[in-house]
Design an enzyme around this catalytic site. Sequence first.
Site, short mmCIF file in Angstrom:
data_model
loop_
_atom_site.label_atom_id
_atom_site.label_comp_id
_atom_site.label_asym_id
_atom_site.label_seq_id
_atom_site.Cartn_x
_atom_site.Cartn_y
_atom_site.Cartn_z
N SER A 58 22.70 23.73 -30.78
CA SER A 58 22.90 24.94 -31.56
C SER A 58 22.69 26.22 -30.76
CB SER A 58 21.98 24.94 -32.79
OG SER A 58 22.25 23.83 -33.61
N HIS A 91 18.58 29.48 -32.01
CA HIS A 91 19.79 30.17 -32.46
C HIS A 91 19.80 31.63 -31.99
CE1 HIS A 91 20.61 27.19 -36.02
NE2 HIS A 91 20.31 26.58 -34.89
#
Length: 299
Positions: A204, A250
């Site tokens: 991610s 993230h």
Amino acid sequence: MDQAPGSPQGPEDQGPAQSAPVCYRHPDRETGVRCTRCERPICPECMVSASVGFQCPNCVREGTGTVSPTASRPRTIAGGTVTADPRLLTKILIGINLAVFIAVQSSSTLLGDLYLIGEWPPAPFTPTEGVAAGEWYRLFTSMFTHEEIWHIAFNMLSLWWLGGPLEAALGRARYISLYLVSGLAGSALTYLLESPTTASLGASGAIFGLFGATAVLVRRLNYDMRPIIALLVINLIFTFGWSSIAWQAHIGGLVGGLLIGYAMVHAPRERRNLVQYGSCVLLLVVIVGVTLLRTAQLT
């Protein structure tokens, strides 16, 4: 655990009934770049590097009487070489992630050797595993490691949607640099801010790096920013809405992607390689510094 674009629109100054310009040689391809001599829209495949901007193959022929060697090797907007398969590296990255996923499912101990963790076991025991114990490789291996099927499915779909267009726009060397450095930036921020005994894994961070670079590219080509902003907001809502998601990865990846993406598409032509790859090196230096700082705190 680190678990976690639409089609390009026309330029912002056009009405809703109008579409973006299309390449004069490839009518099915929208583009925001024009030949500096004749101003015809040209796609990355048709761009020929000139002293200022890009020229179309027709203007190159008219100006020199023949097509120069660079005309047979057109460049992308970031200066990369246009290739026959613009998704090759994206396919390879997906293949690596799938191979690691299958290996993890087949081995009961492999997962523990690959995910990102600061130190283990917790106090009062003496840590023998983790980044703080010298296993820096976990910052890298965790980027390719997934445990749940839904996790890898979501990340690989995102990689396919975002990675393909970015690989075509940047070129392979710049694209893989963006992917790896953004992923490492996400790992480093997770190591810095997350509990040292909490494990995280997943691609991610790198995916959010592609997200950031896509936003920069869309802006550079004067496409409608609203779809990419909407998707980014939705993903950030998921990031901070689920407690099992390592939001640090993230955010670290997103910031890294924004910085590197900006350097890739806005670098001045005369110092393009220095600015593009220099930005990657500088971010790597920051990543190493953050890792050293956190390790000093834990040890």
